[in-house]
Design a protein around this motif. Structure first.
Motif, PDB file in Angstrom:
ATOM      1  N   ARG A  61      39.387  68.594  61.530  1.00 30.44           N
ATOM      2  CA  ARG A  61      38.197  68.349  60.582  1.00 30.44           C
ATOM      3  C   ARG A  61      38.519  67.668  59.228  1.00 30.44           C
ATOM      4  N   ALA A  62      39.605  68.335  58.699  1.00 32.30           N
ATOM      5  CA  ALA A  62      40.053  67.674  57.481  1.00 32.30           C
ATOM      6  C   ALA A  62      40.500  66.313  57.433  1.00 32.30           C
ATOM      7  N   GLN A  63      41.215  65.858  58.705  1.00 36.04           N
ATOM      8  CA  GLN A  63      41.547  64.477  58.782  1.00 36.04           C
ATOM      9  C   GLN A  63      40.001  63.767  58.770  1.00 36.04           C
ATOM     10  N   GLU A  64      39.256  64.063  59.516  1.00 36.60           N
ATOM     11  CA  GLU A  64      37.875  63.136  59.576  1.00 36.60           C
ATOM     12  C   GLU A  64      37.219  63.369  58.288  1.00 36.60           C
ATOM     13  N   ALA A  65      37.416  64.236  57.554  1.00 40.65           N
ATOM     14  CA  ALA A  65      36.487  64.442  56.165  1.00 40.65           C
ATOM     15  C   ALA A  65      37.159  63.495  55.315  1.00 40.65           C
ATOM     16  N   VAL A  66      38.582  63.444  55.306  1.00 43.79           N
ATOM     17  CA  VAL A  66      39.006  62.439  54.359  1.00 43.79           C
ATOM     18  C   VAL A  66      38.834  60.955  54.716  1.00 43.79           C
ATOM     19  N   ARG A  67      38.749  60.993  56.027  1.00 39.41           N
ATOM     20  CA  ARG A  67      38.233  59.427  56.394  1.00 39.41           C
ATOM     21  C   ARG A  67      36.925  58.968  55.959  1.00 39.41           C
ATOM     22  N   LEU A  68      36.113  60.013  56.149  1.00 38.71           N
ATOM     23  CA  LEU A  68      34.490  59.787  55.582  1.00 38.71           C
ATOM     24  C   LEU A  68      34.235  60.215  54.217  1.00 38.71           C
ATOM     25  N   LYS A  69      34.475  61.170  53.557  1.00 36.32           N
ATOM     26  CA  LYS A  69      34.168  61.775  52.547  1.00 36.32           C
ATOM     27  C   LYS A  69      35.192  61.370  51.374  1.00 36.32           C
ATOM     28  N   PHE A  70      36.291  61.379  51.482  1.00 34.21           N
ATOM     29  CA  PHE A  70      37.120  61.579  50.301  1.00 34.21           C
ATOM     30  C   PHE A  70      37.977  60.257  50.315  1.00 34.21           C
ATOM     31  N   THR A  71      37.265  58.879  50.497  1.00 30.95           N
ATOM     32  CA  THR A  71      38.059  57.715  50.246  1.00 30.95           C
ATOM     33  C   THR A  71      37.729  57.338  48.904  1.00 30.95           C
ATOM     34  N   LYS A  72      38.627  56.309  48.403  1.00 32.18           N
ATOM     35  CA  LYS A  72      38.221  56.067  47.012  1.00 32.18           C
ATOM     36  C   LYS A  72      36.755  55.418  46.826  1.00 32.18           C
ATOM     37  N   GLU A  73      36.365  54.844  47.705  1.00 31.41           N
ATOM     38  CA  GLU A  73      35.205  54.079  47.613  1.00 31.41           C
ATOM     39  C   GLU A  73      33.957  55.004  47.487  1.00 31.41           C
ATOM     40  N   VAL A  74      34.096  56.183  48.278  1.00 32.98           N
ATOM     41  CA  VAL A  74      32.950  57.412  48.233  1.00 32.98           C
ATOM     42  C   VAL A  74      33.212  58.110  47.041  1.00 32.98           C
ATOM     43  N   MET A  75      34.358  58.387  46.688  1.00 31.61           N
ATOM     44  CA  MET A  75      34.597  59.030  45.246  1.00 31.61           C
ATOM     45  C   MET A  75      34.016  58.364  44.094  1.00 31.61           C
ATOM     46  N   CYS A  76      34.476  57.001  44.083  1.00 33.82           N
ATOM     47  CA  CYS A  76      33.821  56.196  43.122  1.00 33.82           C
ATOM     48  C   CYS A  76      32.446  56.298  42.839  1.00 33.82           C
ATOM     49  N   GLU A  77      31.774  56.121  44.076  1.00 34.12           N
ATOM     50  CA  GLU A  77      30.236  56.140  44.214  1.00 34.12           C
ATOM     51  C   GLU A  77      29.697  57.542  43.514  1.00 34.12           C
ATOM     52  N   LYS A  78      30.212  58.392  44.013  1.00 29.75           N
ATOM     53  CA  LYS A  78      30.004  59.936  43.362  1.00 29.75           C
ATOM     54  C   LYS A  78      29.955  59.673  41.998  1.00 29.75           C
TER      55      LYS A  78
END
Length: 89
Positions: A61-78
């Motif tokens: 689940r953690a690996q999937e979360a990194v792929r979907l939620k914790f990319t630099k693009e997602v983090m920058c958007e947040k």
């Protein structure tokens, strides 16, 4: 443990045990969270992780979360969204 190190460990499929430092709440579903300085809790969590083969379900689940939620693009958007909310006030 700084957030980027936690994300790297999660991406590699490692069990993560972290203290309640900034950002911990975003990763609470994927990591064991302990109080800062609680060496006994750390010892127990390490033993438990080893006995449970490093929590295979949680690490997947953690690996999937990194792929979907914790990319630099997602983090920058947040981050940009936080700035937008501040500017609206």
């Amino acid at each position: 443990m700084p957030g980027h190190i936690v994300r790297e460990a999660m991406a590699m499929g490692c069990a993560v045990i972290r203290s309640k430092t900034p950002g911990w709440h975003e990763m609470a579903d994927y990591a064991d969270v302990i109080e800062i300085g609680d060496a006994e809790a750390l010892r127990r969590r390490i033993e438990d992780a080893v006995r449970n083969d490093f929590y295979p379900d949680r690490t997947k689940r953690a690996q999937e979360a990194v792929r979907l939620k914790f990319t630099k693009e997602v983090m920058c958007e947040k981050t940009v969204n936080v700035y937008r909310k501040i500017m609206e006030k």
